[in-house]
Design an enzyme around this catalytic site. Structure first.
Site, PDB file in Angstrom:
ATOM      1  N   GLU A 510       6.635  51.888 -79.881  1.00 29.86           N
ATOM      2  CA  GLU A 510       6.395  53.074 -81.061  1.00 29.86           C
ATOM      3  C   GLU A 510       4.764  52.847 -81.222  1.00 29.86           C
ATOM      4  O   GLU A 510       4.309  51.629 -81.432  1.00 29.86           O
ATOM      5  CB  GLU A 510       6.877  52.640 -82.504  1.00 29.86           C
ATOM      6  CG  GLU A 510       6.390  53.615 -83.443  1.00 29.86           C
ATOM      7  CD  GLU A 510       7.217  53.752 -84.754  1.00 29.86           C
ATOM      8  OE1 GLU A 510       8.138  52.797 -84.938  1.00 29.86           O
ATOM      9  OE2 GLU A 510       6.798  54.538 -85.636  1.00 29.86           O
ATOM     10  N   ASN A 564       4.340  58.833 -84.266  1.00 29.08           N
ATOM     11  CA  ASN A 564       4.616  59.412 -85.429  1.00 29.08           C
ATOM     12  C   ASN A 564       3.916  60.649 -85.791  1.00 29.08           C
ATOM     13  O   ASN A 564       2.732  60.934 -85.263  1.00 29.08           O
ATOM     14  CB  ASN A 564       4.329  58.715 -86.589  1.00 29.08           C
ATOM     15  CG  ASN A 564       5.128  57.193 -86.591  1.00 29.08           C
ATOM     16  OD1 ASN A 564       6.179  57.177 -86.873  1.00 29.08           O
ATOM     17  ND2 ASN A 564       4.521  56.069 -86.088  1.00 29.08           N
ATOM     18  N   GLU A 596       8.415  61.129 -83.942  1.00 30.34           N
ATOM     19  CA  GLU A 596       8.916  60.856 -85.329  1.00 30.34           C
ATOM     20  C   GLU A 596       8.552  61.657 -86.499  1.00 30.34           C
ATOM     21  O   GLU A 596       7.629  61.562 -86.678  1.00 30.34           O
ATOM     22  CB  GLU A 596       9.187  59.184 -85.542  1.00 30.34           C
ATOM     23  CG  GLU A 596       9.501  58.400 -84.380  1.00 30.34           C
ATOM     24  CD  GLU A 596       9.328  56.953 -84.613  1.00 30.34           C
ATOM     25  OE1 GLU A 596       9.039  56.402 -85.768  1.00 30.34           O
ATOM     26  OE2 GLU A 596       9.931  56.184 -83.836  1.00 30.34           O
ATOM     27  N   ASP A 626      12.901  60.097 -88.833  1.00 35.10           N
ATOM     28  CA  ASP A 626      12.177  58.585 -89.259  1.00 35.10           C
ATOM     29  C   ASP A 626      12.729  58.166 -90.725  1.00 35.10           C
ATOM     30  O   ASP A 626      12.799  59.036 -91.488  1.00 35.10           O
ATOM     31  CB  ASP A 626      10.709  58.832 -89.066  1.00 35.10           C
ATOM     32  CG  ASP A 626      10.070  57.091 -88.864  1.00 35.10           C
ATOM     33  OD1 ASP A 626      10.853  56.390 -88.888  1.00 35.10           O
ATOM     34  OD2 ASP A 626       9.030  57.286 -88.578  1.00 35.10           O
ATOM     35  N   GLU A 683      14.870  49.669 -87.629  1.00 36.58           N
ATOM     36  CA  GLU A 683      13.788  49.208 -87.597  1.00 36.58           C
ATOM     37  C   GLU A 683      13.629  48.202 -88.788  1.00 36.58           C
ATOM     38  O   GLU A 683      14.428  48.001 -89.686  1.00 36.58           O
ATOM     39  CB  GLU A 683      12.548  50.419 -87.745  1.00 36.58           C
ATOM     40  CG  GLU A 683      12.706  51.186 -88.905  1.00 36.58           C
ATOM     41  CD  GLU A 683      11.642  52.156 -89.053  1.00 36.58           C
ATOM     42  OE1 GLU A 683      10.713  52.408 -88.116  1.00 36.58           O
ATOM     43  OE2 GLU A 683      11.625  52.957 -89.929  1.00 36.58           O
TER      44      GLU A 683
HETATM   45  P1  C2E Z   1       6.488  53.693 -89.596  1.00 36.51           P
HETATM   46  O1  C2E Z   1       6.816  54.913 -88.937  1.00 36.51           O
HETATM   47  O2  C2E Z   1       7.817  53.450 -90.436  1.00 36.51           O
HETATM   48  O3  C2E Z   1       6.336  52.563 -88.613  1.00 36.51           O
HETATM   49  C1  C2E Z   1       6.857  51.139 -88.876  1.00 36.51           C
HETATM   50  C2  C2E Z   1       6.158  50.349 -89.847  1.00 36.51           C
HETATM   51  O4  C2E Z   1       7.019  49.455 -89.961  1.00 36.51           O
HETATM   52  C3  C2E Z   1       4.692  49.888 -89.299  1.00 36.51           C
HETATM   53  O5  C2E Z   1       3.922  49.756 -90.111  1.00 36.51           O
HETATM   54  C4  C2E Z   1       5.307  48.666 -88.599  1.00 36.51           C
HETATM   55  O6  C2E Z   1       4.332  47.791 -88.650  1.00 36.51           O
HETATM   56  C5  C2E Z   1       6.410  48.193 -89.765  1.00 36.51           C
HETATM   57  N1  C2E Z   1       7.089  47.431 -89.145  1.00 36.51           N
HETATM   58  C6  C2E Z   1       7.922  47.193 -87.971  1.00 36.51           C
HETATM   59  N2  C2E Z   1       8.667  46.141 -87.975  1.00 36.51           N
HETATM   60  C7  C2E Z   1       8.584  45.644 -89.112  1.00 36.51           C
HETATM   61  C8  C2E Z   1       9.354  44.347 -89.561  1.00 36.51           C
HETATM   62  O7  C2E Z   1      10.185  43.720 -88.975  1.00 36.51           O
HETATM   63  N3  C2E Z   1       9.036  43.824 -91.072  1.00 36.51           N
HETATM   64  C9  C2E Z   1       8.068  44.766 -91.749  1.00 36.51           C
HETATM   65  N4  C2E Z   1       7.851  44.212 -92.775  1.00 36.51           N
HETATM   66  N5  C2E Z   1       7.313  45.772 -91.330  1.00 36.51           N
HETATM   67  C10 C2E Z   1       7.805  46.117 -90.151  1.00 36.51           C
HETATM   68  P2  C2E Z   1       2.571  50.046 -90.114  1.00 36.51           P
HETATM   69  O8  C2E Z   1       2.207  50.280 -88.740  1.00 36.51           O
HETATM   70  O9  C2E Z   1       1.720  49.716 -91.374  1.00 36.51           O
HETATM   71  O10 C2E Z   1       2.518  51.797 -90.400  1.00 36.51           O
HETATM   72  C11 C2E Z   1       2.936  52.517 -91.684  1.00 36.51           C
HETATM   73  C12 C2E Z   1       3.290  53.773 -91.579  1.00 36.51           C
HETATM   74  O11 C2E Z   1       2.224  54.445 -91.257  1.00 36.51           O
HETATM   75  C13 C2E Z   1       4.138  54.212 -90.483  1.00 36.51           C
HETATM   76  O12 C2E Z   1       5.663  53.881 -90.679  1.00 36.51           O
HETATM   77  C14 C2E Z   1       3.915  55.636 -90.191  1.00 36.51           C
HETATM   78  O13 C2E Z   1       4.665  56.337 -91.204  1.00 36.51           O
HETATM   79  C15 C2E Z   1       2.579  55.604 -90.622  1.00 36.51           C
HETATM   80  N6  C2E Z   1       2.016  55.726 -89.325  1.00 36.51           N
HETATM   81  C16 C2E Z   1       1.269  54.879 -88.591  1.00 36.51           C
HETATM   82  N7  C2E Z   1       0.687  55.415 -87.464  1.00 36.51           N
HETATM   83  C17 C2E Z   1       0.831  56.514 -87.680  1.00 36.51           C
HETATM   84  C18 C2E Z   1       0.317  57.700 -86.709  1.00 36.51           C
HETATM   85  O14 C2E Z   1      -0.190  57.628 -85.670  1.00 36.51           O
HETATM   86  N8  C2E Z   1       0.642  59.096 -87.214  1.00 36.51           N
HETATM   87  C19 C2E Z   1       1.250  59.133 -88.309  1.00 36.51           C
HETATM   88  N9  C2E Z   1       1.661  60.266 -88.663  1.00 36.51           N
HETATM   89  N10 C2E Z   1       1.882  58.414 -89.207  1.00 36.51           N
HETATM   90  C20 C2E Z   1       1.504  56.870 -88.841  1.00 36.51           C
HETATM   91 CA    CA Z   2       9.728  53.975 -90.332  1.00 33.73          CA
HETATM   92 CA    CA Z   3       8.004  55.764 -87.119  1.00 32.88          CA
END
Ligand code: C2E
Ligand code: CA
Ligand code: CA
Length: 745
Positions: A510, A564, A596, A626, A683
């Site tokens: 991802e 995403n 997603e 998602d 996830e």
């Molecule tokens: P998301 O789409 O739900 O992405 C998964 C988030 O959960 C990611 O946080 C990831 O680091 C975190 N995660 C994955 N596995 C675990 C785990 O085992 N434990 C915990 N505590 N966390 C885990 P991240 O990278 O901080 O991203 C947060 C959100 O920001 C994402 O949630 C997504 O909604 C958004 N995001 C990140 N990159 C993009 C992007 O390029 N475009 C868009 N539109 N949204 C993005």
């Molecule tokens: Ca998610």
């Molecule tokens: Ca996601």
């Protein structure tokens, strides 16, 4: 457009009223000016005519006085330059002749009334007055001024003719006097100076003579007065030595005054007519002004009313707010402003057209009207924005109660004819205690609070707090930096492994955006993604992540990719064509990529979401739902939109440890998804137990820190080179799995 029309109309009404008022004023001023000019002119003409007459009378009188003197002069000349007289005075002196020819002539004569003969030393010889000899008082008729004339003649200073004239005062009064040497008329006779005699004639300005002059010269009321009585209509009579003897004064005829008396009634009548005309004009003008004013008042009302809802509009709200604040300043009350913005109105408008949008606004206005009631004022301040002003006692409590009631109202879908539409609303509340916060600031605060409600997830009310300004400021700063970061390509991408739940083989990654903000360090996507969404940066940011990750994917054959996509990106009509172009550029098969998306957009804009999804499917890309389980989470969406995959949210996964209920719900959800042929990814998998249970529940893919944190492409390369690491983990879990089933989780 319509409002502009009303405003223009109002402007033209105001202009017209000003023009009419101005015209009336100018007219009144003109009337006053004309009146004063006419009256002044009349006065000037009269004064000038008077002055002219006075000058003419004066010249006439001066001429008359001179003529009086000249007549005496010529008479004297006739008597003094006379051969018979010279003979009877010098050659053969004859007193009788002298008496009868000079003295007797003074009797009732119009030409002279005193005759005296003087010798060379000025001693009187013969002396007659009014036909009678003057016995002893000849001196009384020989005043100083007369002797002055005598001296002139005697010394030869009187000119070629030995005669001198002038006015004198005698005992009898004022008169013209003349002194002349008695002489031959035909030839000069040499007389020894000692023997010379002088004839004196005096012609007194007696009352009847003055009266005759008055009659002859048309100088009415002419009188001889003492010299002290100076006046503009008088001529002074002076002695030869320059002493004022008397004045001759006449009564002025003042022809100007007379003419004025004649004309004045006419002029006054004319002026009265003008005044009446002006008055009529004024009355008519005034009624025009009054009518324009009434039109203006209704135009003002119209300009402050929203046509669609019949409520006050933004201008109306401002006026009302200012009035309420003014009152609050007076009586120390509070004014509360509640701002309301519909959520999802634009989508209804776009999906069903403006007619449905309009009837939605009308329906909402009517509903709000009922909720707001009588003791607050509702206004529509924009497309889907409303403002409610509360004042008086307990404003705040009432506003909060109304806000709650409004949220309840929007909890139910609205029926518009045959359609049922679901719109929500976000509310912001701001209070001006004792009217201390002015209308502009109060509006800003309510707006700010309303946006806080939107940011907080909509469908709620928020009261303004000063901290919001700071937060807004921080967010603005972040937005500024973020824009620059996107432009400078400082947004990087990390990849989180996704594994097959059976084999634990790496099957997908991802893509997750990362931003190292200069001077601040790493910023969480949970912070900068929402900011990018609200500040219009999400389109470029999202495409940048997609571009980078697609390019990266070319190095990882056989691997799938999740990216995403924010709801905000759907609003860009060119979104799908941009996506297609990126696939074309990188040569990646769209089947390898899953986009997603969260459910919020599908709830708010079902119609639009459907069209975008169709277009994306045409490209060949897959769509995943998602964060399932984080929000509304209805499996119905899965069916409705035909998602290719479902991702169970971390919060749901993490709740697994909390007991049976959660496990059962998760199992049911995954089972339902699978029955619809939708594969499920879990996830946030952090523990082996979670992994085991999720696999048992039916998730075919797992993602979480247990298998790897989001990491650099190099780390993914390493994972691909050493798949053993993951397999070992799988074996360990397989072992643990037996234990796990012994004890329910
Ligand atoms: P998301 O789409 O739900 O992405 C998964 C988030 O959960 C990611 O946080 C990831 O680091 C975190 N995660 C994955 N596995 C675990 C785990 O085992 N434990 C915990 N505590 N966390 C885990 P991240 O990278 O901080 O991203 C947060 C959100 O920001 C994402 O949630 C997504 O909604 C958004 N995001 C990140 N990159 C993009 C992007 O390029 N475009 C868009 N539109 N949204 C993005
Ligand atoms: Ca998610
Ligand atoms: Ca996601």
């Amino acid at each position: 457009m319509r409002l502009l029309g009303v405003k223009n109309q109002l402007k033209s009404l105001v202009n017209r009223r000003m023009a009419v008022t101005g015209m009336l004023l100018v007219f009144a001023m003109l009337a006053v000016m004309v009146t004063s000019i006419v009256l002044t002119a009349l006065d000037r003409v009269a004064t000038y005519a008077n002055h002219l007459d006075e000058e003419r009378s004066r010249e006439t009188l001066v001429g008359a006085v001179q003529t009086f003197e000249f007549q005496l002069g010529s008479t004297l000349n006739d008597y003094a330059a006379w051969d018979d007289a010279a003979v009877n005075v010098y050659t053969a002196p004859d007193a009788d002749w002298v008496n009868s020819n000079f003295g007797d002539m003074t009797f009732e004569s119009d030409l002279f009334d005193v005759a005296i003969v003087l010798d060379q030393d000025g001693r009187p010889g013969m002396a007659y007055s009014d036909g009678k000899p003057i016995e002893n008082n000849a001196r009384g008729f020989l005043p100083h001024d007369l002797m002055f004339l005598f001296d002139q003649v005697r010394s030869g200073q009187s000119g070629p003719v030995p005669q001198a004239l002038g006015f004198v005062r005698t005992v009898k009064g004022i008169g013209a006097a003349g002194v002349a040497l008695i002489r031959m008329k035909s030839e000069p006779v040499e007389v020894a100076p000692q023997a010379r005699r002088y004839l004196v004639f005096i012609r007194h300005l007696s009352a009847n003579k003055v009266e005759r002059i008055s009659g002859a010269y048309v100088l009415p009321g002419l009188v001889l007065a003492p010299p002290s009585k100076r006046s503009t209509h008088a001529v002074t009579v002076e002695s030869p030595s320059g002493i004022s003897l008397a004045t001759l004064a006449w009564s002025p005829r003042v022809p100007g005054d007379l003419s004025r008396q004649q004309v004045e009634p006419l002029v006054k009548a004319a002026l009265i007519l003008v005044a009446v005309y002006c008055l009529l004009l004024f009355i008519i003008g005034n009624s025009v002004v009054r009518r324009l004013r009434a039109d203006e008042a209704s135009a003002v009302k119209l300009a402050r009313t929203d046509r669609l809802s019949g409520l006050a509009n933004r201008d109306g709200l401002h006026v009302l707010l200012d009035q309420s604040l003014e009152e609050a300043r007076g009586d120390g009350g509070d004014v509360v402003l509640l701002y309301l913005d519909l959520d999802g109105f634009k989508e209804v408008n776009d999906a069903y057209g403006h007619a449905v949008g309009d009837s939605l606004i009308r329906a909402v206005s009517a509903g709000l009207g009922v909720l707001v009631g009588e003791d607050a004022t509702l206004s529509r301040i924009g497309g889907d924005e409303f403002g409610i002003v509360f004042f008086g006692p307990e404003s705040e409590a009432r506003a909060i109660a109304v806000a709650e009631a409004i949220l309840d109202f929007f909890g139910e879908p609205l029926t518009l004819g045959e359609r049922v539409v679901a719109v929500g609303c976000s509310l912001g509340l701001a209070m001006s205690h004792e009217g201390r916060i002015d209308g502009g600031e109060l509006t800003r605060q309510a707006d700010m609070a309303m946006y806080a409600s939107k940011d907080g997830g909509r469908g709620r009310w928020t009261a303004y707090h000063p901290q919001m300004d700071e937060e807004r400021e921080t967010r603005n700063q972040i937005a500024v930096d973020l824009r620059a970061a996107i432009e400078n390509e400082e947004i990087t991408v990390v990849y989180q492994p996704v594994v097959d739940s059976a084999t634990f083989e790496l099957v997908s990654v991802e893509a997750l955006a990362r931003w190292n903000r200069k001077g601040h360090g790493a910023v969480s996507p949970d912070i900068f993604i929402p900011i990018a969404e609200t500040s219009g940066l999400i389109d470029r940011l999202g495409l940048s992540v997609l571009r980078q990750s697609l390019a990266q994917l070319t190095a990882w054959p056989g691997l799938k990719l999740s990216v995403n996509v924010s709801p905000g990106q759907f609003r860009d009509p060119a979104f799908t064509s941009h996506v297609a172009a990126l696939f074309h550029e990188t040569g990646i098969e769209p089947q390898r990529v899953v986009l997603e998306m969260t459910e919020t957009y599908f709830i708010q804009n079902p119609e639009r979401a459907r069209t975008v999804l169709e277009r994306l499917r045409k490209i060949g890309v897959q769509i995943a739902l998602d964060d399932f389980g984080a929000g509304f989470s209805s499996v119905g969406y899965l069916r409705q939109f035909g998602f290719d995959r479902m991702k169970i949210d971390r919060s749901l996964v993490q709740s697994l440890g909390e007991g049976h209920k959660a496990v059962e719900m998760l199992q049911a959800t995954v089972a339902l998804a699978r029955s619809l042929d939708v594969p499920v990814t879990a996830e946030g998998v952090e523990t082996e137990q979670q992994a085991v249970n999720l696999r048992l529940a039916g998730c075919d893919q797992l993602q979480g820190y247990l298998f790897g944190r989001p990491c650099s492409p190099e780390d993914i390369d390493a994972l691909r080179l050493r798949p053993m690491d993951l397999r070992a983990k799988a074996a360990a879990i397989a072992f643990g799995h037996h234990r796990a089933t012994d004890r329910p989780i």
